[in-house]
Write a protein that holds these residues in place. Structure first.
Motif, PDB file in Angstrom:
ATOM      1  N   GLU A 158       0.829  -1.208   0.000  1.00 26.22           N
ATOM      2  CA  GLU A 158       0.000   0.000   0.000  1.00 26.22           C
ATOM      3  C   GLU A 158       0.868   1.265   0.000  1.00 26.22           C
ATOM      4  O   GLU A 158       2.036   1.249   0.376  1.00 26.22           O
ATOM      5  CB  GLU A 158      -0.959  -0.016   1.199  1.00 26.22           C
ATOM      6  N   TYR A 159       0.224   2.350  -0.447  1.00 26.37           N
ATOM      7  CA  TYR A 159       0.906   3.648  -0.527  1.00 26.37           C
ATOM      8  C   TYR A 159       0.607   4.464   0.725  1.00 26.37           C
ATOM      9  O   TYR A 159      -0.552   4.749   1.020  1.00 26.37           O
ATOM     10  CB  TYR A 159       0.439   4.395  -1.769  1.00 26.37           C
ATOM     11  N   VAL A 160       1.688   4.823   1.432  1.00 31.46           N
ATOM     12  CA  VAL A 160       1.547   5.492   2.729  1.00 31.46           C
ATOM     13  C   VAL A 160       2.192   6.871   2.673  1.00 31.46           C
ATOM     14  O   VAL A 160       3.329   7.020   2.215  1.00 31.46           O
ATOM     15  CB  VAL A 160       2.216   4.655   3.846  1.00 31.46           C
ATOM     16  N   PHE A 161       1.459   7.866   3.143  1.00 32.13           N
ATOM     17  CA  PHE A 161       2.022   9.213   3.243  1.00 32.13           C
ATOM     18  C   PHE A 161       2.021   9.636   4.711  1.00 32.13           C
ATOM     19  O   PHE A 161       1.033   9.457   5.427  1.00 32.13           O
ATOM     20  CB  PHE A 161       1.184  10.195   2.403  1.00 32.13           C
ATOM     21  N   LEU A 172       8.921   7.069  13.029  1.00 29.77           N
ATOM     22  CA  LEU A 172       8.605   5.670  13.353  1.00 29.77           C
ATOM     23  C   LEU A 172       7.519   5.122  12.449  1.00 29.77           C
ATOM     24  O   LEU A 172       7.598   3.983  11.982  1.00 29.77           O
ATOM     25  CB  LEU A 172       8.183   5.561  14.821  1.00 29.77           C
ATOM     26  N   VAL A 173       6.499   5.923  12.185  1.00 30.35           N
ATOM     27  CA  VAL A 173       5.414   5.465  11.302  1.00 30.35           C
ATOM     28  C   VAL A 173       6.000   5.060   9.950  1.00 30.35           C
ATOM     29  O   VAL A 173       5.674   4.002   9.404  1.00 30.35           O
ATOM     30  CB  VAL A 173       4.339   6.557  11.126  1.00 30.35           C
ATOM     31  N   GLY A 174       6.892   5.896   9.428  1.00 26.80           N
ATOM     32  CA  GLY A 174       7.505   5.579   8.141  1.00 26.80           C
ATOM     33  C   GLY A 174       8.268   4.269   8.183  1.00 26.80           C
ATOM     34  O   GLY A 174       8.178   3.442   7.266  1.00 26.80           O
ATOM     35  N   GLN A 175       8.988   4.042   9.257  1.00 25.90           N
ATOM     36  CA  GLN A 175       9.762   2.799   9.375  1.00 25.90           C
ATOM     37  C   GLN A 175       8.848   1.581   9.579  1.00 25.90           C
ATOM     38  O   GLN A 175       9.111   0.504   9.047  1.00 25.90           O
ATOM     39  CB  GLN A 175      10.785   2.926  10.503  1.00 25.90           C
ATOM     40  N   PHE A 176       7.769   1.774  10.337  1.00 28.43           N
ATOM     41  CA  PHE A 176       6.797   0.676  10.496  1.00 28.43           C
ATOM     42  C   PHE A 176       6.208   0.314   9.123  1.00 28.43           C
ATOM     43  O   PHE A 176       6.020  -0.855   8.802  1.00 28.43           O
ATOM     44  CB  PHE A 176       5.646   1.080  11.428  1.00 28.43           C
ATOM     45  N   ALA A 177       5.909   1.355   8.349  1.00 30.55           N
ATOM     46  CA  ALA A 177       5.293   1.118   7.036  1.00 30.55           C
ATOM     47  C   ALA A 177       6.265   0.370   6.122  1.00 30.55           C
ATOM     48  O   ALA A 177       5.866  -0.540   5.388  1.00 30.55           O
ATOM     49  CB  ALA A 177       4.856   2.441   6.416  1.00 30.55           C
ATOM     50  N   LYS A 178       7.539   0.721   6.194  1.00 23.43           N
ATOM     51  CA  LYS A 178       8.531  -0.009   5.382  1.00 23.43           C
ATOM     52  C   LYS A 178       8.628  -1.466   5.835  1.00 23.43           C
ATOM     53  O   LYS A 178       8.690  -2.373   5.014  1.00 23.43           O
ATOM     54  CB  LYS A 178       9.910   0.660   5.473  1.00 23.43           C
ATOM     55  N   LEU A 179       8.631  -1.691   7.137  1.00 17.45           N
ATOM     56  CA  LEU A 179       8.679  -3.071   7.643  1.00 17.45           C
ATOM     57  C   LEU A 179       7.495  -3.886   7.143  1.00 17.45           C
ATOM     58  O   LEU A 179       7.591  -5.103   6.965  1.00 17.45           O
ATOM     59  CB  LEU A 179       8.680  -3.074   9.182  1.00 17.45           C
TER      60      LEU A 179
END
Lengths: 346, 346
Positions: A158-161, A172-179
């Motif tokens: 999915e695409y996360v902004f 952290l949100v960005g890193q969680f999304a990458k994980l």
């Protein structure tokens, strides 16, 4: 100093409730005294404050609020309060002992008498910098975790902004999304922060919103297929532009709206009709509703830190005196990473 | 008339895409001809239209839309389309037979050749007025059902507010909420409609929003303890006032925003910060995502209609010619109850 001794206690106080943009002069450094002992028979805890957390939501406490159920306003003339890490010097509560470390709500002062210690978290793991408990291992970490995993229902691909993406929560949100295997783009307010997002935190891409005069066009450039998940930290114009770029069944976790906190009249958001056409769910949350997940979160995040799969950047200001400047700097984006005020290194 | 005969076919066409408030003169009555037979080898269905549904969302189809995934714009010069009830005159599709009744997407004309009949619903129960399938037993009924039960998670004793409450959807949501044991207040735009809400539909209370110069104050009067569920049909200033009155963990089902449809620039909504403090979930939806629940809904609603526990009010306009006036009347609130255009009584 001896236990029970009366010592001087520097404090940061709010002079009066603030409207508009807060200034350093809205706060003052005051010196009072405190006895380093809990009153006889009390269940309070007496702590030495080490690290204080500067968090965007604190702006709302600087004004006279009329929202029932939300955190109360600061009391003018008294030390302001916020999340922090502290060492227990004396305790009337069976859960806490002298010499232990805690994190939770404390005062912006050298020593605090905490009269409701039930809300404090005892720090069990000291194999990380204690200041981390103001951020990645504390309220902001828990906020990122609850907001992303509990509200956003993320799926691989999915695409996360993420807006305010280099802040304590956003990074952290960005890193969680990458994980999770998502494609992640962050926005921030300086080119250095944009570099940090791309090079340090592993965002797929990032942009400086201050250099974009058309946020809708910028988002269309970074998300040609649209956005599935928006982790909302800023509000206002960014939210309006995001609404135009959300995909079908998109999710918006509303964590904060820092662009609005200093405005007496909040900006209008015009594109809410998109909620219908795109069947979007938009949900506000407060971390306080999710602390039951804290033990699970702590296991999760400590493992990733150990493995080097999650990194963390904080911005330290030395000395309680630097507190007002550090706190106000949040609203101009002066901080790079999580803003901490170091009152004492133990 | 004989099957296969070519007959004249009155149609309501849109002259050109509309901006601002639609006028009757944006539409025209045109007479063309149609052969009352489906083309050889085609799976189409040829129907005689009986009842046409006037629905607020149709405004969005009058303009040139650029929202992917949403219903397409009307084609200028062609008959407009919408939900309706019709009788099958000829069918190339195995699911539909001559003489059967259907409801679904059809043209604003006397006869329509429907080339995608898979989307049509066959009418099984004719022990109710067939026009009900444009409302309580059709798309608006299903909208109220899905929006209220699927999105709002209603609980007994909760406080429910419905805007545009005497409309096709609102009148049902209010009655569903009462059946659930909620306290329900509706807003509408005339005192007659307010009477209808209180006396016919059993709302606990209702008010005329046009007589309130402070919607926030009005809501505080009707909901001194706040609102748990808001069924959103209007948007704009009403939504802003509702946000100030939502309770903790409140839910807003965004069904429509009729106050915004005729504005080239939508009004700004200023109080979205309340989403955070009150942990509010706000979710847009389209009925098309819920038609798998239609058989269940039909059993549910027919039972309540039989028992007289749910009542229904429609506003009929006679003749296809009356269509443009009836449709535009939605946006001034001229209709009382569900607006239907009667093309033919079978």
């Amino acid at each position: 100093m001896a236990k029970g001794e009366e010592v001087s206690n520097k404090q940061i106080i709010l002079k009066a409730h603030v409207s508009g943009f807060p200034k350093e002069s809205d706060m003052d450094l005051k010196t009072s005294t405190i006895r380093l002992k809990v009153p006889q028979g009390s269940k309070a805890v007496l702590v030495k404050n080490l690290y204080l957390s500067c968090d965007p939501y604190m702006r709302s406490r600087m004004k006279k609020l009329d929202v029932p159920g939300y955190v109360p306003s600061f009391t003018p003339g008294s030390a302001i309060s916020g999340y922090g890490v502290a060492k227990v010097l004396d305790s009337g509560h069976p859960n806490f002992k002298e010499g232990e470390f805690i994190w939770g709500m404390t005062g912006w002062e050298e020593y605090s008498l905490i009269t409701a210690p039930e809300t404090l978290f005892k720090i069990q793991y000291t194999d990380v910098p204690l200041s981390y408990y103001t951020g990645i291992l504390g309220m902001p970490g828990m906020t990122a975790y609850a907001g992303f995993y509990e509200l956003c229902s993320p799926k691989k691909g999915e695409y996360v902004f993420v807006s305010a993406a280099s802040g304590a929560v956003g990074q952290l949100v960005g890193q969680f999304a990458k994980l999770m295997g998502c494609y992640v783009v962050g926005s921030a307010g300086t080119n250095d922060k944009v570099d940090l997002l791309k090079k340090k935190f592993g965002f797929d891409d990032a942009f400086n919103y201050k250099e974009e005069n058309n946020l809708d066009a910028a988002l269309k450039r970074y998300f040609p297929k649209g956005i599935d998940i928006y982790f909302e930290n800023v509000g206002g114009k960014m939210l309006d532009a995001v609404l135009l770029n959300m995909r079908l069944h998109g999710r918006i976790a509303v964590c904060g709206m820092i662009s609005q906190y200093n405005l007496d009249q909040h900006e209008g958001v015009h594109n809410l009709l998109r909620l219908i056409a795109m069947r979007i769910r938009m949900e506000g949350f407060l971390v306080g509703d999710y602390y039951h997940l804290y033990p699970k979160f702590l296991d999760f995040i400590r493992q990733y830190i150990k493995e080097g799969k999650i990194v963390y950047v904080e911005d330290s200001a030395e000395g309680l005196e630097s507190g007002p400047t550090a706190l106000i700097g949040l609203y101009t984006g002066r901080n790079v990473g999580k803003q901490v005020v170091v009152v004492a290194h133990e």
